[in-house]
Design a protein around this motif. Structure first.
Motif, PDB file in Angstrom:
ATOM      1  N   ASN A  80     -19.749  71.480 -18.164  1.00  0.00           N
ATOM      2  CA  ASN A  80     -19.744  70.733 -17.385  1.00  0.00           C
ATOM      3  C   ASN A  80     -19.020  69.427 -17.749  1.00  0.00           C
ATOM      4  O   ASN A  80     -18.838  68.484 -16.928  1.00  0.00           O
ATOM      5  CB  ASN A  80     -21.021  70.225 -16.838  1.00  0.00           C
ATOM      6  N   VAL A  81     -18.551  69.355 -19.009  1.00  0.00           N
ATOM      7  CA  VAL A  81     -18.032  67.992 -19.584  1.00  0.00           C
ATOM      8  C   VAL A  81     -16.720  68.533 -19.771  1.00  0.00           C
ATOM      9  O   VAL A  81     -16.485  69.394 -20.960  1.00  0.00           O
ATOM     10  CB  VAL A  81     -18.760  67.681 -20.623  1.00  0.00           C
ATOM     11  N   LEU A  82     -15.643  67.773 -19.600  1.00  0.00           N
ATOM     12  CA  LEU A  82     -14.406  68.012 -19.839  1.00  0.00           C
ATOM     13  C   LEU A  82     -13.676  66.856 -20.679  1.00  0.00           C
ATOM     14  O   LEU A  82     -13.740  65.692 -20.287  1.00  0.00           O
ATOM     15  CB  LEU A  82     -13.491  68.223 -18.669  1.00  0.00           C
ATOM     16  N   ILE A  83     -12.919  66.843 -21.752  1.00  0.00           N
ATOM     17  CA  ILE A  83     -12.538  65.774 -22.557  1.00  0.00           C
ATOM     18  C   ILE A  83     -11.118  66.023 -22.363  1.00  0.00           C
ATOM     19  O   ILE A  83     -10.464  66.965 -22.837  1.00  0.00           O
ATOM     20  CB  ILE A  83     -13.062  65.953 -24.021  1.00  0.00           C
ATOM     21  N   VAL A  84     -10.317  65.085 -21.952  1.00  0.00           N
ATOM     22  CA  VAL A  84      -8.880  65.077 -21.862  1.00  0.00           C
ATOM     23  C   VAL A  84      -8.550  64.167 -22.966  1.00  0.00           C
ATOM     24  O   VAL A  84      -8.955  62.879 -22.977  1.00  0.00           O
ATOM     25  CB  VAL A  84      -8.586  64.577 -20.545  1.00  0.00           C
ATOM     26  N   GLU A  85      -7.331  64.399 -23.686  1.00  0.00           N
ATOM     27  CA  GLU A  85      -6.706  63.161 -24.498  1.00  0.00           C
ATOM     28  C   GLU A  85      -5.111  63.517 -24.277  1.00  0.00           C
ATOM     29  O   GLU A  85      -4.603  64.821 -24.178  1.00  0.00           O
ATOM     30  CB  GLU A  85      -7.081  63.220 -25.834  1.00  0.00           C
ATOM     31  N   PRO A  86      -4.405  62.482 -25.012  1.00  0.00           N
ATOM     32  CA  PRO A  86      -3.121  62.433 -24.559  1.00  0.00           C
ATOM     33  C   PRO A  86      -2.550  63.890 -25.613  1.00  0.00           C
ATOM     34  O   PRO A  86      -2.877  63.770 -26.841  1.00  0.00           O
ATOM     35  CB  PRO A  86      -2.727  61.098 -25.165  1.00  0.00           C
ATOM     36  N   TYR A 108     -21.418  76.256 -12.223  1.00  0.00           N
ATOM     37  CA  TYR A 108     -22.692  77.109 -12.011  1.00  0.00           C
ATOM     38  C   TYR A 108     -23.751  76.461 -13.009  1.00  0.00           C
ATOM     39  O   TYR A 108     -24.955  77.327 -13.320  1.00  0.00           O
ATOM     40  CB  TYR A 108     -22.398  78.531 -12.295  1.00  0.00           C
ATOM     41  N   ASN A 109     -23.341  75.401 -13.753  1.00  0.00           N
ATOM     42  CA  ASN A 109     -24.571  74.830 -14.669  1.00  0.00           C
ATOM     43  C   ASN A 109     -25.167  73.799 -14.033  1.00  0.00           C
ATOM     44  O   ASN A 109     -24.422  72.858 -13.329  1.00  0.00           O
ATOM     45  CB  ASN A 109     -23.852  74.483 -16.024  1.00  0.00           C
ATOM     46  N   PRO A 110     -26.354  73.366 -14.478  1.00  0.00           N
ATOM     47  CA  PRO A 110     -27.042  72.232 -13.740  1.00  0.00           C
ATOM     48  C   PRO A 110     -26.339  70.938 -14.405  1.00  0.00           C
ATOM     49  O   PRO A 110     -25.873  70.675 -15.454  1.00  0.00           O
ATOM     50  CB  PRO A 110     -28.429  72.336 -14.395  1.00  0.00           C
TER      51      PRO A 110
END
Ligand SMILES: [Zn+2]
Length: 355
Positions: A80-86, A108-110
């Motif tokens: 559920n956690v997305l990390i975006v970086e340059p 689908y995750n809590p």
């Protein structure tokens, strides 16, 4: 709240404490906003902080630190956690498109879907405008954006105004790249202080030891500055060769210069405060030995025999005075006092603690 209230890399000042109070309050009340902006002078620590915040939002115990949600979030693998970086230097529109696709997926995750954007000031204008649309009209109730920046002044004001802004103060973390340079500073100081004390004994000699030591320390500070500037030249010529538009290129160059200036002054301030701490520790040791302390209780017990061999003529009132002078200098470090002069003065006074 276990995780969020026990962060060891934050200083204990009132800004940090009120940030934590406000953010934990939002989590407790289930009243979390959809966009945050965290600013601070260390991207690595900002990212750790964002993951701790994300874990506290999604953990059923509000950040217990032990459950699978907490553990996977902290190690950056919770789906559920997305990390975006340059990419390279620049945060481009494709990255923002990836983020939008992620946010639109059914989870689908809590827990909530949280997107952390590192170095968000490195967005080009196309990417920033696309992100802005998403911030204005978030895909659903369960989306949260956490933007991270070391340079809030470089972000588009329209982006900043869509976020709840929190700035953080971090402690100095030991495993910094400057560590090797600090070790050299410590070595020079150790030798230099001994030379200063010995030269005082040898009254026939002119006092050059204190000047030598100041020059050596200033030389290291200048060397680091030169290295940062050399890297900067390389990065600027890379950016100039890229095919982004003029406006974006000029903005990146400006960010880069600002960041490097900050890097240099951070090293300078940390280096100088390390120097001041070591001199104070020496003075405490000289005082302690004079008052009959044993080796074990000293800051640098290896110096015991050196110090005790020379403590006959120590003027304790001058030591107290010098400790105060050093404290004063430390408090004014960030106001760019001339450190060369300050050091010279301190080393001269160090010579004079021996009557
Ligand atoms: Zn947990």
């Amino acid at each position: 709240m276990k995780l969020f209230e026990n962060i060891d890399f934050l200083t204990k000042d009132s800004i940090n404490q009120s940030n934590i109070k406000l953010l934990s309050g939002m989590i407790e009340k289930g009243n979390v906003s959809h966009a945050y902006l965290f600013s601070g002078n260390n991207m690595k620590l900002l990212a750790r902080l964002a993951l701790i915040f994300a874990a506290s939002i999604n953990c059923p115990d509000r950040g217990c630190g032990d459950c699978i949600i907490c553990r996977n979030t902290l190690s950056g693998v919770y789906p559920n956690v997305l990390i975006v970086e340059p990419e390279g230097r620049i945060l481009i529109i494709e990255e923002i498109a990836k983020l939008q696709r992620f946010m639109n997926l059914t989870s689908y995750n809590p827990g909530k879907k949280i997107c952390i954007i590192k170095e968000s000031e490195f967005m080009n204008s196309a990417a920033a405008n696309r992100l802005l649309k998403t911030l204005e009209d978030p895909p659903d109730e369960d989306s949260i954006f956490i933007l991270l920046t070391e340079d809030i002044s470089m972000l588009l004001p329209t982006v900043v105004s869509r976020c709840l802004v929190y700035s953080w103060n971090f402690k100095f973390i030991e495993e910094s790249p400057e560590r090797a340079d600090f070790e050299i500073i410590e070595k020079y100081l150790d030798e230099g202080i001994k030379n200063i004390i010995m030269q005082k004994e040898d009254a026939g000699q002119p006092y050059t030891a204190s000047l030598d030591l100041t020059l050596k320390l200033v030389e290291i500070l200048k060397k680091v500055e030169a290295a940062v500037k050399a890297d900067q030249e390389k990065e600027i010529s890379e950016i100039k060769r890229s095919d982004f538009d003029r406006g974006d290129i000029n903005r990146y160059i400006e960010i880069l210069k600002l960041r490097n200036r900050r890097k240099i002054s951070k090293f300078h301030n940390l280096g100088m405060s390390r120097v001041f701490d070591i001199i104070s520790a020496w003075l405490e040791d000289i005082l302690a030995v004079k008052l009959g302390a044993i080796e074990k209780t000293m800051n640098f017990s290896k110096n015991y025999s050196f110090i005790s061999g020379k403590n006959k003529n120590v003027k304790t009132d001058r030591i107290f005075k010098l400790i105060k002078v050093i404290e004063g200098n430390k408090n004014y470090l960030s106001y760019s006092v001339n450190s060369e002069l300050a050091l010279d003065n301190i080393f001269l006074q160090l010579q004079n603690i021996y009557g």
